[in-house]
Every structure is written in C-alpha cells, then in structure tokens.
Design an enzyme around this catalytic site. Structure first.
Site, PDB file in Angstrom:
ATOM      1  N   ALA A  83      -8.638   0.872   5.794  1.00  0.00           N
ATOM      2  CA  ALA A  83      -9.258  -0.006   6.797  1.00  0.00           C
ATOM      3  C   ALA A  83     -10.621  -0.473   6.296  1.00  0.00           C
ATOM      4  O   ALA A  83     -11.175   0.085   5.355  1.00  0.00           O
ATOM      5  CB  ALA A  83      -9.415   0.769   8.100  1.00  0.00           C
ATOM      6  N   LYS A 137      -5.087   3.200  19.651  1.00  0.00           N
ATOM      7  CA  LYS A 137      -4.956   4.206  18.587  1.00  0.00           C
ATOM      8  C   LYS A 137      -6.280   4.951  18.379  1.00  0.00           C
ATOM      9  O   LYS A 137      -6.299   6.168  18.144  1.00  0.00           O
ATOM     10  CB  LYS A 137      -4.510   3.545  17.271  1.00  0.00           C
ATOM     11  N   THR A 192      -4.886   3.980 -13.668  1.00  0.00           N
ATOM     12  CA  THR A 192      -4.740   4.869 -12.502  1.00  0.00           C
ATOM     13  C   THR A 192      -3.562   4.482 -11.603  1.00  0.00           C
ATOM     14  O   THR A 192      -2.846   5.339 -11.102  1.00  0.00           O
ATOM     15  CB  THR A 192      -6.020   4.894 -11.639  1.00  0.00           C
ATOM     16  N   ARG A 230     -17.977  18.408  14.941  1.00  0.00           N
ATOM     17  CA  ARG A 230     -17.706  18.222  13.504  1.00  0.00           C
ATOM     18  C   ARG A 230     -19.008  17.939  12.759  1.00  0.00           C
ATOM     19  O   ARG A 230     -19.247  18.485  11.683  1.00  0.00           O
ATOM     20  CB  ARG A 230     -16.728  17.053  13.300  1.00  0.00           C
ATOM     21  N   MET A 286       1.115   7.395   3.632  1.00  0.00           N
ATOM     22  CA  MET A 286       1.731   6.790   4.818  1.00  0.00           C
ATOM     23  C   MET A 286       2.650   5.630   4.434  1.00  0.00           C
ATOM     24  O   MET A 286       3.753   5.485   4.965  1.00  0.00           O
ATOM     25  CB  MET A 286       0.655   6.301   5.793  1.00  0.00           C
ATOM     26  N   GLY A 287       2.188   4.788   3.514  1.00  0.00           N
ATOM     27  CA  GLY A 287       2.985   3.630   3.092  1.00  0.00           C
ATOM     28  C   GLY A 287       4.308   4.056   2.488  1.00  0.00           C
ATOM     29  O   GLY A 287       5.358   3.455   2.744  1.00  0.00           O
ATOM     30  N   SER A 307       0.794   6.463  14.469  1.00  0.00           N
ATOM     31  CA  SER A 307       0.400   7.874  14.478  1.00  0.00           C
ATOM     32  C   SER A 307       1.567   8.778  14.130  1.00  0.00           C
ATOM     33  O   SER A 307       2.711   8.489  14.470  1.00  0.00           O
ATOM     34  CB  SER A 307      -0.135   8.276  15.853  1.00  0.00           C
ATOM     35  N   GLY A 308       1.237   9.869  13.468  1.00  0.00           N
ATOM     36  CA  GLY A 308       2.260  10.862  13.171  1.00  0.00           C
ATOM     37  C   GLY A 308       2.105  11.480  11.799  1.00  0.00           C
ATOM     38  O   GLY A 308       2.893  12.352  11.418  1.00  0.00           O
ATOM     39  N   GLY A 335       0.824  -1.214   0.000  1.00  0.00           N
ATOM     40  CA  GLY A 335       0.000   0.000   0.000  1.00  0.00           C
ATOM     41  C   GLY A 335       0.844   1.243   0.000  1.00  0.00           C
ATOM     42  O   GLY A 335       1.304   1.689   1.053  1.00  0.00           O
ATOM     43  N   LEU A 336       1.051   1.792  -1.204  1.00  0.00           N
ATOM     44  CA  LEU A 336       1.947   2.944  -1.295  1.00  0.00           C
ATOM     45  C   LEU A 336       1.160   4.245  -1.421  1.00  0.00           C
ATOM     46  O   LEU A 336       1.332   5.021  -2.364  1.00  0.00           O
ATOM     47  CB  LEU A 336       2.940   2.750  -2.436  1.00  0.00           C
TER      48      LEU A 336
HETATM   49  C1  6PG Z   1      -2.509  10.092  13.369  1.00  0.00           C
HETATM   50  C2  6PG Z   1      -3.817  10.589  12.871  1.00  0.00           C
HETATM   51  C3  6PG Z   1      -4.222   9.848  11.654  1.00  0.00           C
HETATM   52  C4  6PG Z   1      -5.276  10.582  10.858  1.00  0.00           C
HETATM   53  C5  6PG Z   1      -6.608  10.609  11.512  1.00  0.00           C
HETATM   54  C6  6PG Z   1      -7.497  11.639  10.890  1.00  0.00           C
HETATM   55  O1  6PG Z   1      -2.478   9.700  14.522  1.00  0.00           O
HETATM   56  O2  6PG Z   1      -1.540  10.110  12.617  1.00  0.00           O
HETATM   57  O3  6PG Z   1      -4.798  10.411  13.831  1.00  0.00           O
HETATM   58  O4  6PG Z   1      -4.534   8.557  12.017  1.00  0.00           O
HETATM   59  O5  6PG Z   1      -4.878  11.883  10.654  1.00  0.00           O
HETATM   60  O6  6PG Z   1      -7.171   9.358  11.319  1.00  0.00           O
HETATM   61  O7  6PG Z   1      -8.757  11.334  11.298  1.00  0.00           O
HETATM   62  P1  6PG Z   1      -9.994  12.140  10.846  1.00  0.00           P
HETATM   63  O8  6PG Z   1      -9.974  12.202   9.342  1.00  0.00           O
HETATM   64  O9  6PG Z   1     -11.149  11.341  11.354  1.00  0.00           O
HETATM   65  O10 6PG Z   1      -9.872  13.505  11.441  1.00  0.00           O
END
Ligand code: 6PG
Length: 632
Positions: free
Chosen positions: A252, A359, A209, A462, A184-185, A304-305, A180-181
C-alpha cells in the site's frame, strides 16, 4: 465464470524512421497474422509526395490531413471487427494521438528502433529508395520515442523481429490478472486458479532478487498449469481479455501509486483495477477519481484472512462504483470464504473507499482482540502462575464456548509451540510491531469524534512495548496471587463485547459522515468466516445487527455486560494492584463506567472552557439547545 464476450481487433502500427524496416516487417507480420497490410505512405496526398521527392521536409500541417485520413481508415477497420497492420513513421507523439483518436486503446504500437548509423547504411544500400539521406537526420530530430509501444531492436533478422512481436502481443486468453506475488498474492492466485479462472500473473522484475517470479511460481503448482506468468507489464496486460480485471496485491501507499502510473498507459476504458492491499481509504477515493478520468474503474477492497485465508477463502470487503463492482463480483465471490448458510463472505460495502475503511476498522478490532488475549495471558501467567501449556489448555476450553474465535485458537497453538524443551513464546522479544492500520483506525476515530478507546489502547500498548524503559524501578508484585478463571473469562468476555461495539459504531459514524449507506449486519456477516476476527461472537452480532440496533441497546448484550461488569472491575483492579499493564481491559472498564452511571464530569470541562475562553455551554434546565456564557 463469466464468458468473455470481448472481440479482439488487432490493429498493429509498425512505426519508426524511414529505413527502419517498417514495410518489410509490416508485410511479414500481416502475412503471419493473416491481416491486411497498409502502407501509410500510400495515403499521402500528392503534394506531400512531391515535397518528399524534392527533399523538402513535411510540416505538421502537411501531415495532419494524412494522419486523419489514416485514423478514419483505422476506425473503419475496428468498426468492421477487422484487423490490419500499418507501416507508418508516426514519429511524434502528437501524430500517434491523431492516429489513435477514438480507437479505445485497440492499437498495438510496434516501434522499430535503430541508430542513425545503422539506418543510414541501410538506406544507402537500398536501390530506388526515394528519400534523400539528408531527410533522415530531420526524422531523428523529430522522433519522440513512444513509451507505450513494443520496442524492437532492428539489428536482428525479420523473422526474429516477427517472433518477438508475436511473443509480446499474444492474443488475450486470460479472464483475470493478478499483480504482486508476495505471500497473499500467491495464495489468492492459487485460490482463483482452483475456481477455474484463467489467470495472468505479474510480478515486477528486480535483477538479482526478483527474476521470473511469476513463471517460477506457476511451475510449482499443478492448479496453475493454465496460468500465464509475466514480468513484462505490457505483455501481461495484453494477455487479459477486455474489459480487463486486474487485482493488485502490492504494498500500500506509494508503491501502489507508482504501479498505477505504470499500468494506466496499457489499459483501456472499461477495464477495472481492484486494489486488495491495506490502502488508506482516502487514497482509494483519490485513485478512483484519477482512474475515472481514464474511464478505468477502480475497486478498493479489504481482504482479510492472512495467507491461509487467501488460499482457502478470505473475507472480502469491496467498494467503489457499483457497475465496476458488477464486473469483478463473480471472481471475488468465487474465492471468498462462505458463511454458515453458504453465502460468500464478500459483499459490496458501498461507494468510494468504504471497503478499505471497513477493513481498517476490522484491523482495529483485530488489534484490540489480540491485546485482550495477551492481557488474559498476563493474568494467567504472572498472577496465577500458570505455564504456557496450562494457559493453552485453559484457552482451549474457552474455545469450546461462546468465546470461540480464530485469534483464541491460534493463541492456543502459539502457547504450545516448543523450541527444545522450552516454550517458543519465551524467546520472542517483547516488542510489538505494526503496519499502520491500527494507527489509521485510531486517527479516523479521533477525526470522526468517536471513542474507539480500545483500538487506541491496543495501538498504544504496541507503541509502549517498543519505547518503554526497562526496569525503571523494581517493584514486587503485591496484593494478588490468584484471580479466578471465571473472573478472567467474564472480564475478557465483557471487554470483547465493548471492542466490537466501538468498532461497529466507528463504521456507523463514518458511513453517516461520508454518506456511504453501509450495512452493518452485512459487514458482521462477511466477518463470520475467512477473516482474522471471525468468532462465535461475530455470528451472534450478525444476527443482532439485523435488528438495526446499537449493540448496547440490545437486551441480551446489556444482560451480559451487567453479569460480567464486576469481574471486569475486579480483574482491572487486581492487575493494576499487581503492577501489570492491561490497557485494553481498563479501556473497556472505563468505557463501560462512562456508559453505565450518569455521574457527570463533562460539565466541569464545559465550565472551564467557558471560563477561560468564553466557549459557552448548554444548560440541563434549558432544552432549547441555547448556548450560554457566564462572566465567571
Ligand atoms: C488480515 C490482517 C492483515 C494483516 C494486518 C497486520 O485481516 O488478514 O489484518 O491485514 O495481518 O495488516 O497488521 P499489523 O502488522 O499492523 O499488525
């Protein structure tokens, strides 16, 4: 990096109907790979040979002894760490099962595919071929085409066929695979390559594509020069040394399930899949069980990040079977961010889907942290009348204090971003999106009976932004024209404490309910760097949580809430009077009120429940815990 101790045993079975060229191709391949060649026909007992010569088709029973004998031969080759190439029709899937029994996925199937006309012409042109043509049709009738074989079109010369087979069955030289590129990948791949990991990268092929995505990506970055790129899943899996470790960075939900169904046939017992997407924790547990039935390990991990974190060091929250984790730990730790003492911001969270649950709560805390900053902005912009640049300067000053956080710092950058002479923020549509994790966190909190009110408030803020009716009625802002910076800062500080408290308590409740045994101080520690909610506060909480306390029972936190409470009240009231929505601060204030005064209200609820439904209640003058009912 861990050394690859796996020994490749190359057993190739070249299959197809008679006349497809199995023997020729098998012999050439054996020669090419310096392996022994075996013709399965040589293992037929004489009764089978006689039947075939007289044109009588073999029955499954005729074949089973023959296939078992071959299977014993194959197992012996594997045991002796010797490869071989076998030419064998293996037309039915049941025959292939017999041949591959107990071979731990070490057979490479090559299916020579051709149509009846092509093959019958070949047979007729061969001298001395003992099989009458009438039997060819019965072979086609019997044929169940394999789904997990390298399929080769026989309408090419034998050398071309050998080239295609060797291209598709290269020796595994990679120690880690990534699928999955997307954004993030790609960043994680570069991070892994920078740590010296020999990588295989896979991205799906979508005509028009997504074509040759992995190969193109590899050619763009120097650090990926040793990586191999694939859009053929089988070749990708074959390129990774067993036990294979394959990191998924794909969407996911259903796409993850669909991909697992595709990759499982190519994997072997002992391999480990790591799901780094934002998967729901119950899906992770289900997938673990599904893969365990194939002896394949499954680690679900929060990552995360964002893009920069993935490249420079994310925070990583893995869970699953500890033995599976042990296999992937060196890789995950190598790419993770480091905390202040240099330890990786990656730690085993617990069994099942605990990593993805954690997470999910991380993201819930993230939602509330973002909303709180947005509400601070609303105070400063709409009450105090500051410009985006002035607000950026104020938040930058806060960033030098205990309020420092990644989210605060990016908000400073955002508020300074210009389009022409104007602030870009003023052109961004006032509708917040989401990808679902805040929703899941709110649902999980409700299911566990935990008041994660700030995550819920941030989520619903939101949703409200997306559905609200503009200009329902016009109203001028009255009553308040300035709120002191100190009040706004204190209110924000108090609300943040409560947000983190609620988040950690939600994890504590889940851990107790699902018997995960997660360690809150370790979670706070791996959230001190790399992740979106990294902050000075998180560093402080990582230390406090080591004392195994609830944050609200910690004296320093109590003192701070005591000191900031009135400002939270003032900001809440002023903003409400001004008609400006600040749901997260108000949720914090209300939660704090519920915790700080013992002024009962729930007793009314209990009495009402008992009145209309005889649901009973407990009495404060009866500590036996007995439930009472009154005829009201
Ligand atoms: C992270 C973020 C990442 C993503 C969120 C955005 O920890 O790197 O949380 O996982 O930015 O999933 O989520 P929303 O689109 O629901 O704001």
């Amino acid at each position: 990096m861990p050394q690859n101790t796996w020994v490749q045993t190359s057993i190739y079975i070249i299959m197809g109907v008679s006349g497809s060229g199995k023997t020729t191709v098998g012999q050439l391949l054996a020669q090419h790979l310096s392996l022994k060649f075996l013709d399965a026909d040589d293992f037929h007992p004489s009764e089978n040979v006689k039947k075939m010569h007289t044109g009588i088709p073999l029955t499954d029973q005729d074949r089973s002894g023959w296939l078992r004998a071959l299977n014993i031969k194959i197992a012996a080759q594997i045991k002796a760490n010797k490869g071989c190439v076998i030419a064998c029709s293996a037309l039915k899937s049941a025959y292939r099962d017999l041949l591959s029994a107990n071979t731990q996925g070490q057979i490479t199937w090559v299916y020579l595919k051709g149509d009846f006309d092509t093959i019958s012409k070949r047979i007729q042109s061969r001298k001395g071929h003992f099989m009458p043509l009438s039997l060819l049709m019965s072979q086609f009738d019997l044929l169940e085409e394999p789904t997990d074989a390298i399929t080769i079109n026989i309408e090419q010369d034998p050398d071309g066929i050998i080239r295609e087979i060797t291209n598709k069955t290269m020796m595994p030289t990679s120690e880690f695979g990534l699928v999955g590129l997307g954004v993030m990948g790609k960043s994680l791949s570069r991070n892994l390559a920078q740590k010296g990991v020999r990588l295989s990268l896979f991205n799906r092929h979508e005509t028009g594509t997504e074509e040759k995505v992995a190969e193109t990506f590899i050619s763009e970055f120097e650090e990926l020069s040793q990586a191999q790129g694939f859009d053929d899943l089988r070749a990708f899996v074959c390129s990774i040394a067993a036990p294979r470790k394959v990191f998924l960075m794909i969407q996911a939900g259903k796409p993850t399930d669909d991909f697992l169904q595709k990759i499982i046939p190519f994997l072997s017992g002992g391999d480990v899949i790591i799901d780094g997407g934002n998967s729901h924790y119950t899906d992770t547990k289900r997938r673990m069980d599904t893969l365990a039935a194939h002896q394949i390990g499954f680690i679900g991990t929060g990552v995360s990040g964002g893009e920069a974190g993935a490249l420079n060091g994310p925070s990583i929250m893995p869970s699953g079977n500890p033995n599976d984790y042990a296999l992937v730990k060196p890789f995950l730790e190598a790419i993770a961010a480091k905390d202040v003492s240099g330890k990786p911001c990656c730690a085993y969270m617990g069994p099942d889907g605990s990593g993805h649950f954690i997470k999910m709560v991380h993201n819930g805390i993230e939602y509330a942290e973002m909303q709180l900053i947005a509400e601070v902005y609303a105070c400063l912009r709409y009450i105090n009348g500051h410009t985006p640049d002035q607000i950026a300067n104020i938040l930058e000053e806060w960033s030098q204090t205990e309020l420092s956080s990644y989210l605060l710092s990016i908000t400073v950058d955002i508020l300074r971003k210009k389009e022409g002479d104007n602030s870009l923020i003023d052109y961004i549509l006032d509708k917040a999106g989401n990808k679902g994790t805040g929703n899941w966190a709110t649902v999980a909190a409700a299911e566990l009976g935990m008041p994660a009110t700030m995550i819920g408030a941030a989520l619903f803020a939101r949703y409200t932004s997306s559905v609200r009716t503009q200009n329902l009625y016009s109203r001028s802002i009255k009553g308040v024209d300035y709120i002191t910076l100190n009040s706004i800062k204190n209110a924000y500080s108090a609300a943040r404490l409560l947000n983190h408290y609620q988040g950690f308590e939600l994890i504590r409740a889940a851990s107790s309910e699902f018997k995960w045994g997660v360690k809150l101080p370790e979670i706070a520690r791996i959230w001190t760097n790399g992740c979106i909610i990294r902050s000075a506060l998180m560093e402080e909480l990582a230390t406090i949580l080591q004392k195994d306390v609830h944050l609200l029972s910690e004296k320093s936190i109590q003192d701070r809430l005591h000191h900031t409470y009135q400002d939270l009240v003032n900001v809440g009231m002023d903003m409400a009077k001004a008609g400006i929505s600040i749901p997260c601060h108000l949720a914090a204030l209300d939660f704090l009120n519920a915790h700080t005064h013992y002024l009962p209200t729930a007793h009314i609820i209990q009495a009402q429940r008992d009145y209309f439904g005889a649901h009973t209640y407990q009495r404060n003058d009866d500590d036996s815990g007995t439930f009472h009912h009154t005829i009201w």
